[in-house]
Write a protein that holds these residues in place. Structure first.
Motif, PDB file in Angstrom:
ATOM      1  N   ALA A 117    -102.389  72.804  12.173  1.00 58.00           N
ATOM      2  CA  ALA A 117    -102.582  73.423  10.862  1.00 58.00           C
ATOM      3  C   ALA A 117    -103.635  72.655  10.071  1.00 58.00           C
ATOM      4  O   ALA A 117    -103.704  71.426  10.126  1.00 58.00           O
ATOM      5  CB  ALA A 117    -101.264  73.435  10.092  1.00 58.00           C
ATOM      6  N   THR A 118    -104.457  73.390   9.342  1.00 62.22           N
ATOM      7  CA  THR A 118    -105.472  72.792   8.466  1.00 62.22           C
ATOM      8  C   THR A 118    -105.275  73.328   7.044  1.00 62.22           C
ATOM      9  O   THR A 118    -104.590  74.342   6.853  1.00 62.22           O
ATOM     10  CB  THR A 118    -106.892  73.124   8.962  1.00 62.22           C
ATOM     11  N   PRO A 119    -105.840  72.697   6.033  1.00 62.70           N
ATOM     12  CA  PRO A 119    -105.615  73.127   4.646  1.00 62.70           C
ATOM     13  C   PRO A 119    -106.038  74.573   4.393  1.00 62.70           C
ATOM     14  O   PRO A 119    -106.993  75.074   4.992  1.00 62.70           O
ATOM     15  CB  PRO A 119    -106.483  72.149   3.842  1.00 62.70           C
ATOM     16  N   ILE A 120    -105.317  75.225   3.469  1.00 64.26           N
ATOM     17  CA  ILE A 120    -105.681  76.595   3.088  1.00 64.26           C
ATOM     18  C   ILE A 120    -106.600  76.601   1.865  1.00 64.26           C
ATOM     19  O   ILE A 120    -106.993  77.667   1.405  1.00 64.26           O
ATOM     20  CB  ILE A 120    -104.434  77.460   2.811  1.00 64.26           C
ATOM     21  N   GLY A 121    -106.915  75.441   1.358  1.00 69.59           N
ATOM     22  CA  GLY A 121    -107.810  75.360   0.209  1.00 69.59           C
ATOM     23  C   GLY A 121    -108.013  73.927  -0.227  1.00 69.59           C
ATOM     24  O   GLY A 121    -109.140  73.431  -0.289  1.00 69.59           O
ATOM     25  N   ASN A 122    -106.937  73.247  -0.519  1.00 71.44           N
ATOM     26  CA  ASN A 122    -107.008  71.857  -0.968  1.00 71.44           C
ATOM     27  C   ASN A 122    -107.070  70.936   0.237  1.00 71.44           C
ATOM     28  O   ASN A 122    -106.120  70.835   1.009  1.00 71.44           O
ATOM     29  CB  ASN A 122    -105.775  71.543  -1.819  1.00 71.44           C
ATOM     30  N   LEU A 123    -108.193  70.250   0.431  1.00 74.22           N
ATOM     31  CA  LEU A 123    -108.372  69.400   1.605  1.00 74.22           C
ATOM     32  C   LEU A 123    -107.382  68.243   1.656  1.00 74.22           C
ATOM     33  O   LEU A 123    -107.128  67.670   2.710  1.00 74.22           O
ATOM     34  CB  LEU A 123    -109.796  68.851   1.649  1.00 74.22           C
ATOM     35  N   GLY A 124    -106.787  67.924   0.507  1.00 71.48           N
ATOM     36  CA  GLY A 124    -105.790  66.867   0.478  1.00 71.48           C
ATOM     37  C   GLY A 124    -104.517  67.220   1.217  1.00 71.48           C
ATOM     38  O   GLY A 124    -103.670  66.349   1.458  1.00 71.48           O
ATOM     39  N   ASP A 125    -104.375  68.493   1.608  1.00 69.15           N
ATOM     40  CA  ASP A 125    -103.174  68.923   2.321  1.00 69.15           C
ATOM     41  C   ASP A 125    -103.234  68.663   3.823  1.00 69.15           C
ATOM     42  O   ASP A 125    -102.284  68.969   4.544  1.00 69.15           O
ATOM     43  CB  ASP A 125    -102.907  70.418   2.081  1.00 69.15           C
ATOM     44  N   ILE A 126    -104.339  68.120   4.329  1.00 64.59           N
ATOM     45  CA  ILE A 126    -104.402  67.761   5.741  1.00 64.59           C
ATOM     46  C   ILE A 126    -103.394  66.636   5.991  1.00 64.59           C
ATOM     47  O   ILE A 126    -103.185  65.776   5.137  1.00 64.59           O
ATOM     48  CB  ILE A 126    -105.827  67.314   6.145  1.00 64.59           C
ATOM     49  N   THR A 127    -102.750  66.628   7.158  1.00 64.47           N
ATOM     50  CA  THR A 127    -101.759  65.586   7.440  1.00 64.47           C
ATOM     51  C   THR A 127    -102.404  64.412   8.178  1.00 64.47           C
ATOM     52  O   THR A 127    -103.443  64.566   8.839  1.00 64.47           O
ATOM     53  CB  THR A 127    -100.602  66.130   8.291  1.00 64.47           C
ATOM     54  N   LEU A 128    -101.772  63.251   8.086  1.00 66.12           N
ATOM     55  CA  LEU A 128    -102.268  62.078   8.800  1.00 66.12           C
ATOM     56  C   LEU A 128    -102.273  62.329  10.302  1.00 66.12           C
ATOM     57  O   LEU A 128    -103.197  61.919  11.013  1.00 66.12           O
ATOM     58  CB  LEU A 128    -101.391  60.864   8.475  1.00 66.12           C
TER      59      LEU A 128
END
Length: 291
Positions: free
Chosen positions: A19-30
């Protein structure tokens, strides 16, 4: 600190549905960042979109476009890489792959061939909308995109009408008003939420009845951005005895008593004990009739 270090451990060759962010790049996981760094190849819908994401986090990787239009050609190439012990990562332009995005054929083929397949959970427009729309989440059905043509769209909505569940759709801005109108015509003025640009700067969640939302977007004009439409379940209306018998007779033609009871309980909202008792009576009558 220990949890962070574990995300950077060497990964097993195989297919990683990420899964990758749907808008906010800060939602990417470690964990997603760690796997993307170790990928031998990243299969993505649009190499330009994924390239921007990787560039933001300083990741260099081989990108291969993989989508519905080139799957027949590219899928065998990805399977060949898996056969050679490579680490293949599958991403979509945004969100979780396979949720109204390409990937099913690749995942199925990889599993059928015995390769290691795992998923890296993360951002999903579907779940983001459900968790913030303020509508029941204990039972829901995700129906993807509604058809573009009015007749086909109304047919699909008719099929979903009796489900005692919250309904979730993806929708395009230029069809939103028409879809809301058709949903209202068939489902009535159920509570609904139009969730737009989730996680982004101009995120908006507008709640109202289906007719009211249809009227708003018909007059306000076409909105911008990605849209998730969440429609509340029907009010609990007790099915009549005739409705119950009709549903059970139909179900018992194709299902076992236990399966028929589960299906009809779900559809009608009646108590399971009541449905089970009537199912046994109808099954007994059918056996007597056959004798």
């Amino acid at each position: 600190m220990e949890a962070f270090e574990k995300t950077d451990k060497k990964i097993t060759p195989g297919l990683y549905v990420t899964a990758t962010p749907i808008g906010n790049l800060g939602d990417i996981t470690l964990r997603a960042l760690s796997v993307l760094r170790q990928a031998d190849v990243i299969a993505c819908e649009d190499t330009r979109v994924t390239g921007k994401l990787l560039s933001r986090f300083g990741i260099e990787a081989r990108l291969v476009a993989y989508h519905d239009h080139n799957a027949d050609r590219v899928l065998p190439q990805l399977l060949d890489r898996l056969a050679r012990g490579k680490k293949v990562v599958l991403v979509s332009d945004a969100g979780t792959p396979l949720i109204s995005d390409p990937g099913y054929r690749l995942v199925k083929a990889a599993r059928d061939s015995g390769y290691y397949v795992t998923s890296l959970p993360g951002a999903s427009a579907l779940l983001a909308a459900l968790s913030s729309a303020g509508l029941p989440t204990d039972r829901f059905l995700f129906a993807g995109f509604l058809p573009g043509k009015t007749a086909a769209r109304r047919k699909v909505v008719e099929e979903l009408k009796r489900l005692a569940a919250t309904l979730v759709f993806y929708e395009s801005p230029h069809r939103l008003a028409d879809s809301l109108r058709d949903l209202g015509d068939i489902l009535g003025n159920r509570p609904a939420a139009v969730c737009r640009e989730l996680t982004k700067l101009y995120e908006e969640i507008r709640q109202d009845g289906l007719y009211d939302l249809a009227c708003h977007y018909a007059t306000a004009g076409e909105p911008k951005g990605e849209i998730v439409l969440v429609v509340g379940p029907p009010e609990a209306v007790q099915a009549t005895e005739d409705d119950l018998d009709e549903a059970l007779r139909s179900a018992l033609k194709k299902l076992s008593v236990r399966e028929a009871v589960a299906a009809v309980t779900y559809i009608t909202g009646r108590r399971r004990k009541e449905v089970y008792r009537r199912a046994l009576e109808l099954a007994g009558e059918a056996e007597e009739h056959e004798v």
